[in-house]
Design a protein around this motif. Sequence first.
Motif, PDB file in Angstrom:
ATOM      1  N   ARG A  20       0.852  -1.191   0.000  1.00 18.28           N
ATOM      2  CA  ARG A  20       0.000   0.000   0.000  1.00 18.28           C
ATOM      3  C   ARG A  20       0.888   1.241   0.000  1.00 18.28           C
ATOM      4  O   ARG A  20       1.722   1.420   0.884  1.00 18.28           O
ATOM      5  N   GLN A  52       2.180   5.133   0.439  1.00 19.18           N
ATOM      6  CA  GLN A  52       1.926   6.228   1.355  1.00 19.18           C
ATOM      7  C   GLN A  52       1.267   7.371   0.582  1.00 19.18           C
ATOM      8  O   GLN A  52       1.644   7.664  -0.553  1.00 19.18           O
ATOM      9  N   HIS A  53       0.293   8.020   1.185  1.00 16.66           N
ATOM     10  CA  HIS A  53      -0.418   9.107   0.508  1.00 16.66           C
ATOM     11  C   HIS A  53       0.509  10.287   0.253  1.00 16.66           C
ATOM     12  O   HIS A  53       1.532  10.447   0.897  1.00 16.66           O
TER      13      HIS A  53
END
Length: 273
Positions: free
Chosen positions: A24, A26-27
């Motif tokens: 996933r 990281q934003h």
Amino acid sequence: MPASSGVTPQNLSSVTTHAFDGARPQHGKHPLVVLSPAYEDPRMVLTSLATDLASHGYVVALVGHTYEDSGETLANGQTPPCAICDDPALDFDSVAASRALDVSFVIGQLTHGNTAWRLAHLIDEHEIGMAGHSLGGAAAAATMIADPRVRAGVNMDGSFHPAPRPGQINRPFLMLGAAAYHSAGGDNWGQTWAALGGYKKWLTVAGADHFSFSDLDLLLEEAGFPTPPLSPERGVVITREYVTAFFDQTLKGIHSPLLNGPSPNDPEVLFQY
């Protein structure tokens, strides 16, 4: 590798790493670093550096230069042969310039929409760096000359093809090489150093050989081949530390004391200038 070595493509394809699919992200927006391998080397030999940079918040693109090795399969399923391998009349200046075109194409694909990569929106298109090993290092300089989007570059133990002229590179550049080949006064690194106009560092590593800055010495050690005085594991650690510190400072604005001067933790690393 010759057949007598006992090393097969199956051996290499079974090597595991600390990276895995589906992580996933990281934003936010993250700097992009493009990596270019040595002449005839597949992109996978820079895996250790790529995974370390990714773990520090960089988007990393490993480039397999088409027609330069026999291991890159294109989206249409074709695997082009190596058109330049073992060419006695090879012009490395032309190859470095060709790689610069490759890298500019890759950057364009990754910074215009998400058709090339579904997570392209993660890339900060204003913070782009490039590092390369050997001929890939020469390509980093050639790319910076041709493409102003690349804000910082690293040459790991590669001669420059050709050496930049004054005024061509006025952005940050790191030269990181084996002390046996690239100490002050040797080959065209001195000419390049004088021509570089931006923030610059020239570091050499005692006991390193040409492949200490990629994963090749590590793989050779696993296969039972001789390795240089600098252990392959140390070569990987030093490469990761200093390349990441350089990009942290030049692309993220995070000052790294590691670049200030010699460190007791890294006695092998020599500051030439």
